[in-house]
Design a protein around this motif. Structure first.
Motif, PDB file in Angstrom:
ATOM      1  N   TYR A  89       0.831  -1.209   0.000  1.00  0.00           N
ATOM      2  CA  TYR A  89       0.000   0.000   0.000  1.00  0.00           C
ATOM      3  C   TYR A  89       0.864   1.257   0.000  1.00  0.00           C
ATOM      4  O   TYR A  89       0.522   2.258  -0.627  1.00  0.00           O
ATOM      5  N   ALA A  90       1.985   1.210   0.700  1.00  0.00           N
ATOM      6  CA  ALA A  90       2.841   2.388   0.809  1.00  0.00           C
ATOM      7  C   ALA A  90       3.399   2.805  -0.548  1.00  0.00           C
ATOM      8  O   ALA A  90       3.846   3.929  -0.718  1.00  0.00           O
ATOM      9  N   LEU A  91       3.405   1.886  -1.513  1.00  0.00           N
ATOM     10  CA  LEU A  91       3.897   2.246  -2.842  1.00  0.00           C
ATOM     11  C   LEU A  91       2.760   2.695  -3.749  1.00  0.00           C
ATOM     12  O   LEU A  91       2.939   2.855  -4.954  1.00  0.00           O
ATOM     13  N   GLY A  92       1.589   2.870  -3.178  1.00  0.00           N
ATOM     14  CA  GLY A  92       0.471   3.394  -3.964  1.00  0.00           C
ATOM     15  C   GLY A  92      -0.398   2.320  -4.588  1.00  0.00           C
ATOM     16  O   GLY A  92      -1.187   2.609  -5.473  1.00  0.00           O
ATOM     17  N   ALA A  93      -0.245   1.076  -4.137  1.00  0.00           N
ATOM     18  CA  ALA A  93      -1.060   0.002  -4.707  1.00  0.00           C
ATOM     19  C   ALA A  93      -2.497   0.104  -4.221  1.00  0.00           C
ATOM     20  O   ALA A  93      -2.755   0.548  -3.105  1.00  0.00           O
TER      21      ALA A  93
ATOM     22  N   GLN B 197      -4.679  -4.588  -6.439  1.00  0.00           N
ATOM     23  CA  GLN B 197      -3.282  -4.863  -6.806  1.00  0.00           C
ATOM     24  C   GLN B 197      -2.583  -5.631  -5.695  1.00  0.00           C
ATOM     25  O   GLN B 197      -1.817  -6.561  -5.948  1.00  0.00           O
TER      26      GLN B 197
ATOM     27  N   TRP C  90      -1.197  -9.351  -6.477  1.00  0.00           N
ATOM     28  CA  TRP C  90       0.248  -9.562  -6.553  1.00  0.00           C
ATOM     29  C   TRP C  90       0.863 -10.127  -5.278  1.00  0.00           C
ATOM     30  O   TRP C  90       1.975 -10.616  -5.282  1.00  0.00           O
ATOM     31  N   HIS C  91       0.170  -9.996  -4.169  1.00  0.00           N
ATOM     32  CA  HIS C  91       0.758 -10.458  -2.908  1.00  0.00           C
ATOM     33  C   HIS C  91      -0.128 -11.463  -2.186  1.00  0.00           C
ATOM     34  O   HIS C  91       0.231 -12.612  -2.039  1.00  0.00           O
TER      35      HIS C  91
ATOM     36  N   ARG D 193       0.392   8.407  -1.515  1.00  0.00           N
ATOM     37  CA  ARG D 193       1.426   7.375  -1.378  1.00  0.00           C
ATOM     38  C   ARG D 193       2.281   7.254  -2.628  1.00  0.00           C
ATOM     39  O   ARG D 193       3.416   6.772  -2.569  1.00  0.00           O
ATOM     40  N   MET D 194       1.738   7.667  -3.768  1.00  0.00           N
ATOM     41  CA  MET D 194       2.554   7.626  -4.968  1.00  0.00           C
ATOM     42  C   MET D 194       3.586   8.747  -4.957  1.00  0.00           C
ATOM     43  O   MET D 194       4.602   8.672  -5.624  1.00  0.00           O
TER      44      MET D 194
ATOM     45  N   SER E   1       7.018   8.266  -0.276  1.00  0.00           N
ATOM     46  CA  SER E   1       7.345   6.857  -0.027  1.00  0.00           C
ATOM     47  C   SER E   1       7.747   6.628   1.418  1.00  0.00           C
ATOM     48  O   SER E   1       8.062   7.571   2.138  1.00  0.00           O
TER      49      SER E   1
ATOM     50  N   TYR F 257       8.414  -2.989  -8.265  1.00  0.00           N
ATOM     51  CA  TYR F 257       7.004  -3.070  -7.878  1.00  0.00           C
ATOM     52  C   TYR F 257       6.251  -1.738  -7.992  1.00  0.00           C
ATOM     53  O   TYR F 257       5.143  -1.680  -8.529  1.00  0.00           O
ATOM     54  N   GLY F 258       6.881  -0.668  -7.505  1.00  0.00           N
ATOM     55  CA  GLY F 258       6.217   0.634  -7.561  1.00  0.00           C
ATOM     56  C   GLY F 258       5.866   1.036  -8.991  1.00  0.00           C
ATOM     57  O   GLY F 258       4.846   1.667  -9.246  1.00  0.00           O
TER      58      GLY F 258
ATOM     59  N   ARG G  99       5.346  -1.151 -11.485  1.00  0.00           N
ATOM     60  CA  ARG G  99       4.278  -2.055 -11.943  1.00  0.00           C
ATOM     61  C   ARG G  99       2.919  -1.554 -11.459  1.00  0.00           C
ATOM     62  O   ARG G  99       1.939  -1.615 -12.194  1.00  0.00           O
ATOM     63  N   VAL G 100       2.905  -1.062 -10.228  1.00  0.00           N
ATOM     64  CA  VAL G 100       1.672  -0.503  -9.695  1.00  0.00           C
ATOM     65  C   VAL G 100       1.182   0.647 -10.581  1.00  0.00           C
ATOM     66  O   VAL G 100      -0.013   0.848 -10.784  1.00  0.00           O
TER      67      VAL G 100
ATOM     68  N   ARG H 219      13.473   0.304  -3.346  1.00  0.00           N
ATOM     69  CA  ARG H 219      12.079   0.139  -3.762  1.00  0.00           C
ATOM     70  C   ARG H 219      11.308   1.454  -3.596  1.00  0.00           C
ATOM     71  O   ARG H 219      10.499   1.831  -4.446  1.00  0.00           O
ATOM     72  N   ALA H 220      11.624   2.152  -2.489  1.00  0.00           N
ATOM     73  CA  ALA H 220      10.942   3.423  -2.239  1.00  0.00           C
ATOM     74  C   ALA H 220      11.436   4.517  -3.182  1.00  0.00           C
ATOM     75  O   ALA H 220      10.691   5.418  -3.550  1.00  0.00           O
TER      76      ALA H 220
ATOM     77  N   THR I  44      10.231   5.165  -7.436  1.00  0.00           N
ATOM     78  CA  THR I  44       9.108   5.929  -7.958  1.00  0.00           C
ATOM     79  C   THR I  44       9.324   7.430  -7.824  1.00  0.00           C
ATOM     80  O   THR I  44       8.382   8.209  -7.953  1.00  0.00           O
TER      81      THR I  44
END
Ligand SMILES: Nc1ncnc2c1ncn2[C@@H]1O[C@H](COP(=O)(O)OP(=O)(O)O)[C@@H](O)[C@H]1O
Ligand SMILES: [Mg+2]
Lengths: 302, 256
Positions: free
Chosen positions: A176-180, A184, A188-189, B89-90, B93, B112-113, B115-116, B165-166, B169
């Motif tokens: 969620y912290a990456l904006g999912a 999603q 994916w998880h 959140r986008m 991070s 992952y970020g 892909r989201v 990862r953070a 994006t």
């Protein structure tokens, strides 16, 4: 000092008594199971031939086989899986990831746990009313499959929920912290990481379903069928046929039940042979479940 | 001397877990491309405050914000119910207290970020993954095993992977919640060096209960106590000449 030594000795004595009781209990269980299996095997061995698998039931014990029974079991299980897996998995994911925790979900939760313990014949009665009389599916493969689907649905839902719960919350937060979005994160998880547990639950559910007798007798499984359901693939367009869904059916445990209740001794041999095949089917399914669990455990460790 | 510009303005922020008020009337400015440290005794609300910045609290029921956090330059209030937490959140991070890589490959963790965000072009993904891993000082250690599971890495490497990862994006703000509390001293100093490096490009807020760490990596420090900001200012000043008695007692180790 002597007091202390005596005390230790006494404690150890108690401890060894339990060891013996435990060991004996284990051996009794193991022994009975072995005897049961060996006995079944000795009884049924003479009829374990290829012809037994490819013959229809017959009034003459030596000619009778389990063709319609295992094909019936297979098709029923196919319908069961097709119905129970998507519904059970979706419901499990919904309850864990989407449903807010409140008194309604609590009630649903308690009910599902209780449903898993309801005697299977009760499911048979429910299915008789619902599928045979209300939806008019007839005493068919479709009805049989859906009946067993009802039976294992709580198991699939619970297996799904339990393996989802094993996923640490930190993984959800990372996603969620990456904006999912929620979907999603599930796609994916949550779903892939719980798949091992879900599959294990499904297979154990199906291996229970394959041996169930009461509910499918209730919905009208026949005990004597000397033909196969209509083929699912036809020569004319559209080449697929669903007529088999509405054909009458029998299944392995029904066939066994039928043979066991005959007076002739020879039919008992048939019953034992069918029992061996059924047991082997169940063992293979359980083995598969253990293998899948092992594979996924190795891949994901939290 | 160039004046620091503001990246986020926290105004009259209150936060509630159900009926329990965890943050009380917080006001402070987060400065752009600076490291701001949040310090204070355990349970004073540092994590709670940090998680307001990326709306993590929205994931759980009964949580409530009051006040505003204005994000510059477009002046949106990131805790307003009208703003989609996913958008927040986008742009902002987070790196968590315990390394939490996904049970996927190293590559997929960093990608992952993207892909989201619907990016699946292999070339783009590969470029961004490399850039982010370099940014997190991890590239040389993993470049030959990008397709290996992230769980095979050591704790410190996993945390740097989470940083990569953070970073992938291009966040405007990077939040760290005690990122080294689960790591050994060597891994810790690597992460600290990295944070100092990163502030050239991104605004950083870091929660720490290690005061030396705050002193080493941050330019600004906020001291929190019982859900309030007691003192906020230049890190040097907080550590050498605090104006509040409570701050002084805390940094001299008399409590906490
Ligand atoms: N989910 C929660 N529900 C209710 N209270 C919480 C929750 N999380 C934290 N708290 C409370 O909020 C206060 C601040 O916690 P936290 O922000 O985690 O402190 P810190 O990170 O400074 O140690 C503590 O009193 C804690 O008990
Ligand atoms: Mg904390």
């Amino acid at each position: 000092m002597n007091e202390l030594k005596k005390r230790i000795k006494y404690n150890k004595f108690l401890s060894s008594i339990f060891l013996i009781i435990g060991l004996l209990s284990t051996l009794v269980g193991l022994f009975l199971l072995t005897v049961l299996f060996v006995d079944l095997f000795i009884d049924g061995y003479p009829r374990l031939t290829y012809k037994f698998l490819t013959s229809f039931p017959s009034r003459i014990p030596e000619k009778a086989g389990i063709l319609s029974a295992w094909v019936g079991s297979f098709l029923i299980l196919f319908v069961t899986a097709l119905a129970a897996i998507p519904i059970g998995v979706a419901a499990g994911i919904y309850l864990e990831e989407y449903g807010r925790k409140n008194w309604i979900t609590n009630i649903i939760e308690i009910n599902i746990a209780n449903l898993a313990g309801v005697p299977s014949i009760v499911y048979g009665l429910l299915a008789l009313g619902l599928f045979v009389y209300f939806f008019k599916f007839g005493e068919s493969i479709l009805t049989g499959g859906l009946t067993l689907a009802l039976l294992i649905l709580p198991m699939v839902i619970m297996a799904t929920r339990e393996s989802i719960r094993a996923i640490p919350n930190s993984i959800r937060e990372a996603s969620y912290a990456l904006g999912a979005t929620k979907w999603q994160t599930v796609q994916w998880h949550i779903f892939p990481y719980s798949l091992g547990g879900i599959l294990t639950g499904i297979i154990i559910g199906l291996s229970r379903a394959i041996g169930e007798t009461a509910p499918i007798i209730t919905v009208g499984a026949l005990t004597f069928i000397a033909f196969l359901p209509s083929p699912p693939i036809t020569s004319d367009f559209p080449f697929l046929s669903f007529k088999w869904l509405f054909d009458p059916f029998t299944a392995m445990p029904i066939q066994m039940f039928n043979w066991v209740s005959r007076p002739q001794k020879e039919f008992q041999v048939n019953a034992a042979a069918a029992g061996i095949i059924l047991m082997i089917m169940t063992l293979i399914m359980n083995g598969l479940a253990i293998y899948i669990r092992y594979r996924f455990r190795k891949k994901i460790k939290w | 001397m160039v004046r620091d510009s503001i990246k986020a303005e926290v105004k009259n922020l209150n936060f509630f877990y159900g009926n329990v008020q965890a943050l009380k009337n917080i006001n402070l400015d987060i400065l752009e491309k600076r490291v701001t440290a949040l310090i204070g005794p355990s349970g004073c609300g540092k994590t709670t405050f940090l998680r307001c910045f990326n709306r993590m609290h929205d994931l759980y029921p009964h949580n409530r914000y009051e006040g505003s956090i204005i994000l510059k330059p477009d002046d949106i209030d990131i805790i307003s119910p009208n703003i989609d937490p996913i958008e927040v959140r986008m742009r902002i991070s987070m790196v968590f207290q315990k390394p939490n890589p996904f049970p996927k490959t190293i590559f997929e963790n960093v990608a992952y970020g993207l892909r989201v965000r619907g990016i699946s072009n292999k070339k783009v993904l590969a470029e961004v993954v490399e850039k982010s891993l370099r940014g997190a000082a991890l590239w040389d250690e993993v470049k030959d095993r990008l397709d290996k599971p992230a769980f095979d890495l050591s704790g410190g490497q996993q945390q740097r992977l989470c940083i990569a990862r953070a970073l992938a994006t291009n966040p405007e703000i990077l939040l760290f919640d005690e990122p080294t509390s689960a790591l050994d001293p060597i891994a810790t100093s690597k992460i600290e060096e990295l944070i100092v490096e990163l502030k050239n490009n991104v605004t950083i807020i870091i929660v720490t209960h290690n005061m030396q760490q705050a002193a080493r990596v941050s330019e600004y420090t906020a001291f929190m106590y019982l859900g309030e900001i007691i003192e906020y200012g230049k890190t040097e000043k907080i550590f050498t000449a605090p104006s509040e008695k409570l701050t002084e007692e805390y940094i001299t180790g008399r409590f906490g």
